[in-house]
Motif scaffolding. Structure first.
Motif, mmCIF file in Angstrom:
data_model
loop_
_atom_site.group_PDB
_atom_site.id
_atom_site.type_symbol
_atom_site.label_atom_id
_atom_site.label_comp_id
_atom_site.label_asym_id
_atom_site.label_seq_id
_atom_site.Cartn_x
_atom_site.Cartn_y
_atom_site.Cartn_z
ATOM 1 N N MET A 1 4.269 -21.504 -6.879
ATOM 2 C CA MET A 1 2.873 -21.097 -7.070
ATOM 3 C C MET A 1 2.355 -20.303 -5.877
ATOM 4 O O MET A 1 1.645 -19.317 -6.039
ATOM 5 N N GLY A 2 2.700 -20.728 -4.682
ATOM 6 C CA GLY A 2 2.289 -19.980 -3.492
ATOM 7 C C GLY A 2 2.840 -18.563 -3.503
ATOM 8 O O GLY A 2 2.120 -17.598 -3.231
ATOM 9 N N LEU A 3 4.115 -18.438 -3.834
ATOM 10 C CA LEU A 3 4.732 -17.105 -3.902
ATOM 11 C C LEU A 3 4.116 -16.262 -5.018
ATOM 12 O O LEU A 3 3.891 -15.054 -4.838
ATOM 13 N N LEU A 4 3.826 -16.890 -6.151
ATOM 14 C CA LEU A 4 3.239 -16.146 -7.268
ATOM 15 C C LEU A 4 1.827 -15.655 -6.952
ATOM 16 O O LEU A 4 1.438 -14.562 -7.385
ATOM 17 N N ILE A 5 1.069 -16.436 -6.226
ATOM 18 C CA ILE A 5 -0.290 -16.008 -5.840
ATOM 19 C C ILE A 5 -0.217 -14.797 -4.911
ATOM 20 O O ILE A 5 -0.940 -13.811 -5.101
ATOM 21 N N VAL A 6 0.661 -14.861 -3.923
ATOM 22 C CA VAL A 6 0.818 -13.726 -3.006
ATOM 23 C C VAL A 6 1.303 -12.495 -3.771
ATOM 24 O O VAL A 6 0.791 -11.384 -3.578
ATOM 25 N N ALA A 7 2.269 -12.676 -4.664
ATOM 26 C CA ALA A 7 2.785 -11.551 -5.458
ATOM 27 C C ALA A 7 1.699 -10.956 -6.344
ATOM 28 O O ALA A 7 1.601 -9.730 -6.487
ATOM 29 N N ALA A 8 0.861 -11.797 -6.940
ATOM 30 C CA ALA A 8 -0.218 -11.306 -7.807
ATOM 31 C C ALA A 8 -1.247 -10.512 -7.000
ATOM 32 O O ALA A 8 -1.719 -9.454 -7.452
ATOM 33 N N LEU A 9 -1.600 -10.991 -5.817
ATOM 34 C CA LEU A 9 -2.549 -10.253 -4.968
ATOM 35 C C LEU A 9 -1.972 -8.905 -4.539
ATOM 36 O O LEU A 9 -2.669 -7.880 -4.575
ATOM 37 N N LEU A 10 -0.718 -8.904 -4.144
ATOM 38 C CA LEU A 10 -0.076 -7.663 -3.728
ATOM 39 C C LEU A 10 0.039 -6.675 -4.890
ATOM 40 O O LEU A 10 -0.252 -5.490 -4.741
ATOM 41 N N THR A 11 0.413 -7.169 -6.054
ATOM 42 C CA THR A 11 0.510 -6.305 -7.236
ATOM 43 C C THR A 11 -0.845 -5.703 -7.587
ATOM 44 O O THR A 11 -0.949 -4.507 -7.868
ATOM 45 N N ALA A 12 -1.889 -6.517 -7.561
ATOM 46 C CA ALA A 12 -3.229 -6.022 -7.884
ATOM 47 C C ALA A 12 -3.682 -4.961 -6.884
ATOM 48 O O ALA A 12 -4.257 -3.939 -7.268
ATOM 49 N N TYR A 13 -3.415 -5.199 -5.611
ATOM 50 C CA TYR A 13 -3.835 -4.249 -4.580
ATOM 51 C C TYR A 13 -3.093 -2.925 -4.704
ATOM 52 O O TYR A 13 -3.691 -1.850 -4.624
ATOM 53 N N VAL A 14 -1.797 -2.984 -4.935
ATOM 54 C CA VAL A 14 -1.008 -1.758 -5.085
ATOM 55 C C VAL A 14 -1.395 -1.029 -6.371
ATOM 56 O O VAL A 14 -1.525 0.199 -6.382
ATOM 57 N N LEU A 15 -1.621 -1.766 -7.447
ATOM 58 C CA LEU A 15 -2.070 -1.141 -8.697
ATOM 59 C C LEU A 15 -3.407 -0.425 -8.495
ATOM 60 O O LEU A 15 -3.612 0.683 -9.000
ATOM 61 N N ALA A 16 -4.304 -1.028 -7.729
ATOM 62 C CA ALA A 16 -5.591 -0.383 -7.442
ATOM 63 C C ALA A 16 -5.378 0.940 -6.698
ATOM 64 O O ALA A 16 -6.051 1.939 -6.987
ATOM 65 N N HIS A 17 -4.444 0.963 -5.757
ATOM 66 C CA HIS A 17 -4.132 2.212 -5.051
ATOM 67 C C HIS A 17 -3.601 3.272 -6.012
ATOM 68 O O HIS A 17 -4.025 4.421 -5.962
ATOM 69 N N PHE A 18 -2.687 2.885 -6.870
ATOM 70 C CA PHE A 18 -2.152 3.837 -7.839
ATOM 71 C C PHE A 18 -3.246 4.350 -8.777
ATOM 72 O O PHE A 18 -3.217 5.501 -9.202
ATOM 73 N N MET A 19 -4.218 3.505 -9.088
ATOM 74 C CA MET A 19 -5.331 3.946 -9.942
ATOM 75 C C MET A 19 -6.161 5.013 -9.237
ATOM 76 O O MET A 19 -6.632 5.957 -9.873
ATOM 77 N N VAL A 20 -6.344 4.879 -7.937
ATOM 78 C CA VAL A 20 -7.077 5.892 -7.165
ATOM 79 C C VAL A 20 -6.321 7.213 -7.201
ATOM 80 O O VAL A 20 -6.892 8.287 -7.409
ATOM 81 N N TYR A 21 -4.991 7.151 -7.015
ATOM 82 C CA TYR A 21 -4.180 8.366 -7.061
ATOM 83 C C TYR A 21 -4.230 9.004 -8.454
ATOM 84 O O TYR A 21 -4.338 10.226 -8.585
ATOM 85 N N THR A 22 -4.158 8.183 -9.493
ATOM 86 C CA THR A 22 -4.235 8.696 -10.865
ATOM 87 C C THR A 22 -5.579 9.367 -11.103
ATOM 88 O O THR A 22 -5.649 10.445 -11.697
ATOM 89 N N ALA A 23 -6.636 8.732 -10.645
ATOM 90 C CA ALA A 23 -7.978 9.304 -10.828
ATOM 91 C C ALA A 23 -8.111 10.636 -10.098
ATOM 92 O O ALA A 23 -8.697 11.587 -10.618
ATOM 93 N N ALA A 24 -7.549 10.721 -8.890
ATOM 94 C CA ALA A 24 -7.630 11.970 -8.125
ATOM 95 C C ALA A 24 -6.830 13.077 -8.795
ATOM 96 O O ALA A 24 -7.247 14.237 -8.804
#
Length: 194
Positions: A108-131
């Motif tokens: 569970m600890g690893l999954l929480i960290v992985a989920a936060l990292l995935t969400a943060y990186v996905l948000a970055h990719f969304m900014v690039y897509t929008a640009a």
């Protein structure tokens, strides 16, 4: 340089930076993100890096990232619940109740960290897509999430499963989970995109 040779980049009603602009880099659209993209291309490298970093962090909502990570945990708990795929998954991987109880806290600890990292990186990719495309919000989130799933998550699952001697249904189970998880994360991040 005259004042007419300088353009001001506005982002959220704030002056981000002043850059010299030539006719060669006139924006081809009224879309503010595309105009900023062309201005980055016209800028000196030092300006480019500082503006890009500023615009990326201005568009990412930390609340959206946290909620997207929580959504990944919710999707996972539904996907791998006793009423859905948990019994099949346990059978395919050879897990039992004792093993699950022993490894669950660490996982569970690893999954929480992985989920936060995935969400943060996905948000970055969304900014690039929008640009690059001008597609923002929910549609930008869903589109970005789909392409990340198709080009990165799915290919990783397929490559990891190619020589796996276990049941091939496991690959479909993992791929389906990643698709649903990324789409829900993209939807939430799209709602919170600034």
């Amino acid at each position: 340089m005259d004042s007419k040779d300088v353009t001001l980049l506005f982002r959220h009603d704030t002056i981000v930076d002043c850059l010299p602009v030539t006719n060669q880099y006139k924006p081809v659209t009224d879309n503010k993100r595309n105009a900023n993209l062309y201005a980055w291309q016209a800028a000196k490298p030092a300006y480019t890096k500082s503006i890009l970093i500023a615009l990326i962090f201005m568009d990412i909502s930390i609340v959206g990232v946290v909620l997207a990570a929580v959504s990944a945990m919710i999707v996972g708990s539904i996907w791998y619940s006793p009423g859905t795929f948990l019994p099949s998954w346990m059978k395919m991987v050879g897990a039992n109740d004792e093993h699950m109880k022993k490894t669950f806290p660490k996982a569970m600890g690893l999954l929480i960290v992985a989920a936060l990292l995935t969400a943060y990186v996905l948000a970055h990719f969304m900014v690039y897509t929008a640009a690059a495309t001008g597609i923002t919000g929910v549609m930008g989130g869903l589109e970005t999430a789909f392409w990340i799933w198709l080009g990165i998550a799915l290919t990783t699952v397929v490559a990891g499963s190619a020589l796996d001697p276990r049941d091939s249904k496991l690959m479909y189970l993992y791929a389906g989970n990643r698709l649903v998880t990324l789409l829900v994360m993209g939807l939430i991040l799209g709602l919170f995109m600034k």
